[in-house]
Design a protein around this motif. Structure first.
Motif, mmCIF file in Angstrom:
data_model
loop_
_atom_site.group_PDB
_atom_site.id
_atom_site.type_symbol
_atom_site.label_atom_id
_atom_site.label_comp_id
_atom_site.label_asym_id
_atom_site.label_seq_id
_atom_site.Cartn_x
_atom_site.Cartn_y
_atom_site.Cartn_z
ATOM 1 N N VAL A 1 75.098 36.719 39.154
ATOM 2 C CA VAL A 1 73.689 36.610 38.781
ATOM 3 C C VAL A 1 73.320 37.728 37.807
ATOM 4 C CG1 VAL A 1 71.316 36.622 39.643
ATOM 5 C CG2 VAL A 1 73.128 35.578 41.010
ATOM 6 N N ARG B 1 78.512 42.541 54.480
ATOM 7 C CA ARG B 1 77.184 42.012 54.693
ATOM 8 C C ARG B 1 76.916 41.646 56.147
ATOM 9 N NH1 ARG B 1 73.334 39.291 50.320
ATOM 10 N NH2 ARG B 1 71.710 40.705 51.003
ATOM 11 N N ASP C 1 82.039 45.433 36.390
ATOM 12 C CA ASP C 1 83.027 45.178 35.338
ATOM 13 C C ASP C 1 82.691 43.946 34.484
ATOM 14 O OD1 ASP C 1 83.471 43.927 37.824
ATOM 15 O OD2 ASP C 1 85.547 43.459 37.338
ATOM 16 N N PHE C 2 82.121 42.895 35.081
ATOM 17 C CA PHE C 2 81.788 41.692 34.288
ATOM 18 C C PHE C 2 80.756 42.048 33.207
ATOM 19 C CE2 PHE C 2 82.289 38.805 38.325
ATOM 20 C CZ PHE C 2 83.621 39.172 38.409
ATOM 21 N N ASP D 1 71.814 36.054 50.649
ATOM 22 C CA ASP D 1 70.633 36.827 51.057
ATOM 23 C C ASP D 1 69.924 36.219 52.267
ATOM 24 O OD1 ASP D 1 71.137 38.529 49.023
ATOM 25 O OD2 ASP D 1 69.453 37.940 47.765
ATOM 26 N N ASN E 1 63.843 39.105 42.975
ATOM 27 C CA ASN E 1 65.029 38.991 42.129
ATOM 28 C C ASN E 1 64.746 38.340 40.784
ATOM 29 O OD1 ASN E 1 66.460 40.269 44.064
ATOM 30 N ND2 ASN E 1 67.678 38.495 44.702
ATOM 31 N N ARG F 1 69.454 49.164 42.773
ATOM 32 C CA ARG F 1 70.683 48.615 42.200
ATOM 33 C C ARG F 1 70.403 47.850 40.899
ATOM 34 N NH1 ARG F 1 76.196 47.171 41.894
ATOM 35 N NH2 ARG F 1 76.127 45.233 40.749
ATOM 36 N N SER F 2 69.285 47.119 40.887
ATOM 37 C CA SER F 2 69.035 46.225 39.754
ATOM 38 C C SER F 2 68.749 46.974 38.463
ATOM 39 C CB SER F 2 67.859 45.317 40.059
ATOM 40 O OG SER F 2 67.960 44.851 41.349
ATOM 41 N N ARG G 1 80.078 46.132 44.941
ATOM 42 C CA ARG G 1 79.222 45.724 43.830
ATOM 43 C C ARG G 1 79.642 46.320 42.487
ATOM 44 N NH1 ARG G 1 73.236 44.826 46.228
ATOM 45 N NH2 ARG G 1 73.313 43.070 44.822
ATOM 46 N N PRO G 2 80.807 45.918 42.001
ATOM 47 C CA PRO G 2 81.266 46.424 40.704
ATOM 48 C C PRO G 2 80.426 45.889 39.547
ATOM 49 C CG PRO G 2 82.736 44.708 41.519
ATOM 50 C CD PRO G 2 81.712 44.949 42.595
ATOM 51 N N GLU H 1 71.550 30.291 39.615
ATOM 52 C CA GLU H 1 70.417 30.587 40.498
ATOM 53 C C GLU H 1 69.089 30.287 39.801
ATOM 54 O OE1 GLU H 1 73.231 31.757 41.083
ATOM 55 O OE2 GLU H 1 73.359 32.377 43.170
HETATM 56 C C1 UD1 Z 1 72.090 39.281 42.912
HETATM 57 C C2 UD1 Z 1 70.864 39.460 43.769
HETATM 58 C C3 UD1 Z 1 71.252 39.673 45.221
HETATM 59 C C4 UD1 Z 1 72.147 38.532 45.686
HETATM 60 C C5 UD1 Z 1 73.315 38.327 44.735
HETATM 61 C C6 UD1 Z 1 74.148 37.108 45.067
HETATM 62 C C7 UD1 Z 1 69.266 40.470 42.267
HETATM 63 C C8 UD1 Z 1 68.454 41.674 41.922
HETATM 64 N N1 UD1 Z 1 70.117 40.611 43.290
HETATM 65 O O1 UD1 Z 1 72.864 40.483 43.010
HETATM 66 O O2 UD1 Z 1 70.069 39.729 45.999
HETATM 67 O O3 UD1 Z 1 72.648 38.843 46.962
HETATM 68 O O4 UD1 Z 1 72.837 38.172 43.386
HETATM 69 O O5 UD1 Z 1 73.350 35.969 45.063
HETATM 70 O O6 UD1 Z 1 69.105 39.424 41.687
HETATM 71 N N2 UD1 Z 1 80.849 40.945 40.807
HETATM 72 C C9 UD1 Z 1 81.965 41.553 40.265
HETATM 73 N N3 UD1 Z 1 81.819 42.232 39.079
HETATM 74 C C10 UD1 Z 1 80.631 42.302 38.433
HETATM 75 C C11 UD1 Z 1 79.497 41.676 38.993
HETATM 76 C C12 UD1 Z 1 79.638 40.999 40.188
HETATM 77 O O7 UD1 Z 1 83.065 41.498 40.832
HETATM 78 O O8 UD1 Z 1 80.576 42.925 37.360
HETATM 79 C C13 UD1 Z 1 80.977 40.215 42.095
HETATM 80 C C14 UD1 Z 1 80.189 40.897 43.228
HETATM 81 O O9 UD1 Z 1 80.935 41.918 43.837
HETATM 82 C C15 UD1 Z 1 79.934 39.720 44.150
HETATM 83 C C16 UD1 Z 1 79.775 38.549 43.198
HETATM 84 O O10 UD1 Z 1 80.342 38.961 41.961
HETATM 85 O O11 UD1 Z 1 81.061 39.488 44.975
HETATM 86 C C17 UD1 Z 1 78.359 38.089 42.959
HETATM 87 O O12 UD1 Z 1 77.551 39.199 42.693
HETATM 88 P P1 UD1 Z 1 76.279 39.110 41.721
HETATM 89 O O13 UD1 Z 1 75.881 37.685 41.584
HETATM 90 O O14 UD1 Z 1 76.585 39.852 40.484
HETATM 91 O O15 UD1 Z 1 75.179 39.902 42.540
HETATM 92 P P2 UD1 Z 1 74.008 40.762 41.951
HETATM 93 O O16 UD1 Z 1 73.601 40.244 40.630
HETATM 94 O O17 UD1 Z 1 74.350 42.202 42.084
#
Ligand code: UD1
Length: 420
Positions: free
Chosen positions: A166, A335, A127-128, A309, A26, A95-96, A124-125, A191
């Motif tokens: 993240v 999950r 929108d942010f 994770d 990650n 995804r990343s 996994r939206p 993180e």
């Molecule tokens: C990253 C990690 C993943 C880990 C996760 C949470 C990487 C490559 N992956 O995933 O292994 O499980 O952090 O620690 O680093 N959300 C929204 N809108 C957005 C973005 C996020 O609603 O635009 C929500 C997600 O649905 C989730 C939360 O925010 O509920 C946190 O997700 P996020 O931290 O963004 O996860 P990832 O970056 O995808």
């Protein structure tokens, strides 16, 4: 990626010995994307040899960079980036890949990509990410499953996330380092991988402060140069191997590991009765040669809370400990896909929505399983090490996305594991 390969594990062998932890997946993925911003050569050391990293390198190559791996070092030359579009095929590989959006916007002022692929652990939206790019002056068009962003001039902005994300924090950092003016990210993710990304970008000439806190401030600069950088150790792989040590009531020394980055994983393992401590700055020792008991409640949360994770492998451990553990998964809604497979081994787990109640049993028995996602697959491997008889785990491609040669790693510390 081979879908047919299976991991074949005969449980009951104690994990004992020393294991070097891989570089963090990650962290490596955003670092590979970040290399796109630098007009020059990046040497990324300790870059894990994983299918997702291969996919990131293929994206870099498709954009005109040169990218080659020698062992654990990946060299990227981004002097001549020629493209700003990531093909749907490459986007689907992981995804990343969404992380390339911020980097492409920063470097090229535009990007076009399709909605990302990856593990099916929730909706996994993004929108942010898109809202933040909009605030920075990007025009965003979404149609036919594609996102197109253009920004003649990206400018700094004040961004506040509803919850810390993240990926969105990293994406905004990537877009902001070459933007005009200052970007403030409020409610940023904290993180350790965010600090690693800031460390790399800073060494390349970026101006970033506050990484690892809830407010990250980035002052845009004109240009970034490449550099040589070492990817941080993988805290989730470390947590998984600690769970493997604990479930077999074994003793393990993880080297090239960072106990500080493990956050709440350490006190939770201590609650089970394991002795665990870090020493020498880069090693973690765990001893589980005693009677263990179930921790009462695990609630996943953004860092420094318990990492989502690490929830699946910890659940496998709890399934074998006397007592009841209540899991509350607050990050991703889907999950618990590993639960049905752990039940096939004899685990007693009930789920309802985001809650799972795990009643420890003293015996699991081998069965044929299928990995459902990366960390769910790791939970199956963990449980299989405890289960009597043979467990065969299919769809190992999911596991290979995050664990570098898990078979050899576990074999080296005493597991009876092979592929077939
Ligand atoms: C990253 C990690 C993943 C880990 C996760 C949470 C990487 C490559 N992956 O995933 O292994 O499980 O952090 O620690 O680093 N959300 C929204 N809108 C957005 C973005 C996020 O609603 O635009 C929500 C997600 O649905 C989730 C939360 O925010 O509920 C946190 O997700 P996020 O931290 O963004 O996860 P990832 O970056 O995808």
């Amino acid at each position: 990626m081979s879908v047919q390969r299976r991991l074949i594990i005969r449980g009951g062998r104690r994990i004992e010995g020393e294991l070097a932890v891989q570089g963090a997946k990650n962290s490596a993925l955003p670092l590979l994307a970040a290399a796109l911003l630098c007009k020059g050569q990046t040497e990324l050391h300790n870059c894990p040899d994983l299918s997702d990293c291969g996919a990131a390198c293929r994206i870099l190559t498709s954009l005109g960079c040169s990218c080659r791996r020698e062992g654990r070092v990946v060299c990227i030359n981004s002097s001549a980036v020629s493209g700003s579009e990531v093909s749907e095929r490459l986007m689907r590989e992981m995804r990343s890949s969404i992380i390339f959006m911020g980097a492409l916007l920063g470097r090229m002022g535009q990007c076009r990509l399709s909605f990302p692929g990856g593990c099916e652990i929730g909706s996994r939206p993004i929108d942010f990410h898109l809202d933040a790019f909009g605030k920075m002056g990007a025009k965003i068009r979404e149609e036919h499953g594609c996102i197109e962003c253009t920004a003649a001039k990206l400018r700094g902005a004040k961004i506040s996330f509803p919850i810390p994300s993240v990926g969105a924090t990293e994406n905004v950092m990537l877009a902001a380092v070459l933007a005009e003016g200052t970007t403030e990210i409020h409610n940023a993710a904290r993180e350790p991988e965010i600090c690693d990304l800031a460390g790399y970008l800073t060494r390349c000439g970026a101006r970033i402060s506050g990484a690892g806190t809830g407010t990250v401030i980035i002052e845009g600069v004109k240009e970034l140069n490449g550099c040589s950088y070492t990817v941080m150790p993988d805290r989730i792989a470390a947590a998984t191997y600690l769970c493997c040590g604990a479930i077999t009531r074994g003793e393990i020394l993880l080297t090239r590991a960072d106990i500080a980055s493990l956050g709440l994983v350490v006190p939770v393992l201590e609650q089970t009765g394991c002795s665990i401590y870090g020493f020498g700055g880069d090693s973690i020792y765990l001893n589980a040669r005693k009677t263990l008991r179930a921790p009462q409640q695990i609630r996943t949360a953004p860092y420094p809370g318990f990492p989502t994770d690490a929830q699946p492998p910890l659940m496998a451990l709890c399934a074998t400990l006397p007592g009841t553990t209540i899991f509350v998964e607050t990050i991703f809604e889907n999950r618990y896909r590993h639960v049905s497979e752990l039940i096939r081994l004899g685990a007693k787990i009930n789920t309802e929505g985001r809650v799972a109640v795990v009643e420890g049993v003293d015996r699991l028995t081998g069965a044929e399983l299928e990995a459902c996602d990366l960390r769910g697959g790791a939970a199956m491997v963990t449980a299989a090490l405890f289960a009597e008889g043979v467990t065969k785990i299919g769809k190992t491609c999911y596991i290979e996305r995050g664990y570098e040669n898990i078979e050899a790693s576990l074999k080296s510390v005493g597991a009876d594991i092979r592929t077939g």
